[in-house]
Design an enzyme around this catalytic site. Sequence first.
Site, short mmCIF file in Angstrom:
data_model
loop_
_atom_site.label_atom_id
_atom_site.label_comp_id
_atom_site.label_asym_id
_atom_site.label_seq_id
_atom_site.Cartn_x
_atom_site.Cartn_y
_atom_site.Cartn_z
N SER A 46 0.84 -1.20 0.00
CA SER A 46 0.00 0.00 0.00
C SER A 46 0.87 1.25 0.00
O SER A 46 0.37 2.34 -0.25
CB SER A 46 -0.93 0.00 1.22
OG SER A 46 -0.21 -0.21 2.41
N GLU A 186 -9.26 -9.66 3.67
CA GLU A 186 -9.61 -8.28 3.33
C GLU A 186 -10.97 -8.23 2.66
O GLU A 186 -11.19 -8.90 1.64
CB GLU A 186 -8.53 -7.67 2.42
CG GLU A 186 -8.81 -6.22 2.04
CD GLU A 186 -7.61 -5.48 1.48
OE1 GLU A 186 -6.49 -6.04 1.46
OE2 GLU A 186 -7.77 -4.32 1.07
O1 KIV Z 1 -0.47 -3.35 1.60
C1 KIV Z 1 -1.18 -3.33 2.63
O2 KIV Z 1 -1.25 -2.35 3.38
C2 KIV Z 1 -1.97 -4.52 2.92
C3 KIV Z 1 -2.94 -4.47 4.05
C4 KIV Z 1 -4.03 -3.49 3.79
C5 KIV Z 1 -3.46 -5.80 4.42
O3 KIV Z 1 -1.80 -5.51 2.27
NA NA Z 2 -0.49 -5.27 0.43
#
Ligand code: KIV
Ligand code: NA
Length: 270
Positions: A46, A186
């Site tokens: 992310s 998720e």
């Molecule tokens: O990349 C991320 O932050 C994630 C989480 C939201 C589980 O994979």
């Molecule tokens: Na991720």
Amino acid sequence: RKPVSLPRLLEMHARGEKIAMLTAYDATFAAMADSAGVDCILVGDSLGMVCQGRHSTVGVSLQEMCYHTACVARGVRRVQGTTWVIADLPFGSYQQSPEQALQSAVQLMEAGAHMVKLEGGGWTAPITAFLTARGIPVCAHLGLTPQTVHALGGYRVQGRGDHAAQILRQQALELADAGARLLVLEMVPAVLAAELTRQLPHCATIGIGAGAGTAGQVLVLHDMLGMNIGRMPRFVRNFMAGQDSIAGAMGAYVQAVKQGQFPVDAEHAW
Ligand code: KIV
Ligand code: NA
């Protein structure tokens, strides 16, 4: 606080003590999360959105993940050094073969990760078995898997309906059998996530938009601090509300997760 380890996480799951996880991408936030009692830090891809301004995680490279993992690992070690560090294997770094996944995972571990995370079910089971047999702890990730957003057709709830739920259930059992010890769920229905949590004593589920019945919770750090330049997902709570510091917000998150006050199924799940 004693350093968080894999046996400790599974013990928490067995005892019903909720696991509090947050993402972090740099040393300062990582050190603060460590001090706030966050059990696990996820160096999530992310960071493609949060740090790099992308619309998805698809363009994030292994080299970038290694850089942020090293920053986080140094931050954690700087103060207490108790938090378990998980790093995402980015899109394209594990799909080709177990050997490719191993090479990529080794780089993340050398950068300071304690565990790697990979997305998807079915084809990921042999890869998970290959890595865990070689001493690399694996966190699986099912439901909404952002790296495949283009195949899924958007950021939407997964595992809805009997057929989809059955596939997800099967994939979760396979991944746990293959040695995955954590499983991020998720945006899956709360009832399904709770059921899987009970069915998997040796693999702790970590929910995000998956209701209150999982073994733990994860949120994107910037989301829970109310810092979001895109659309705020419905499953997020702003933990800065009523706090006057980031340390306070992190502490409030840990406490809310541990006490079962976050998430609230009706507000934060499906
Ligand atoms: O990349 C991320 O932050 C994630 C989480 C939201 C589980 O994979
Ligand atoms: Na991720």
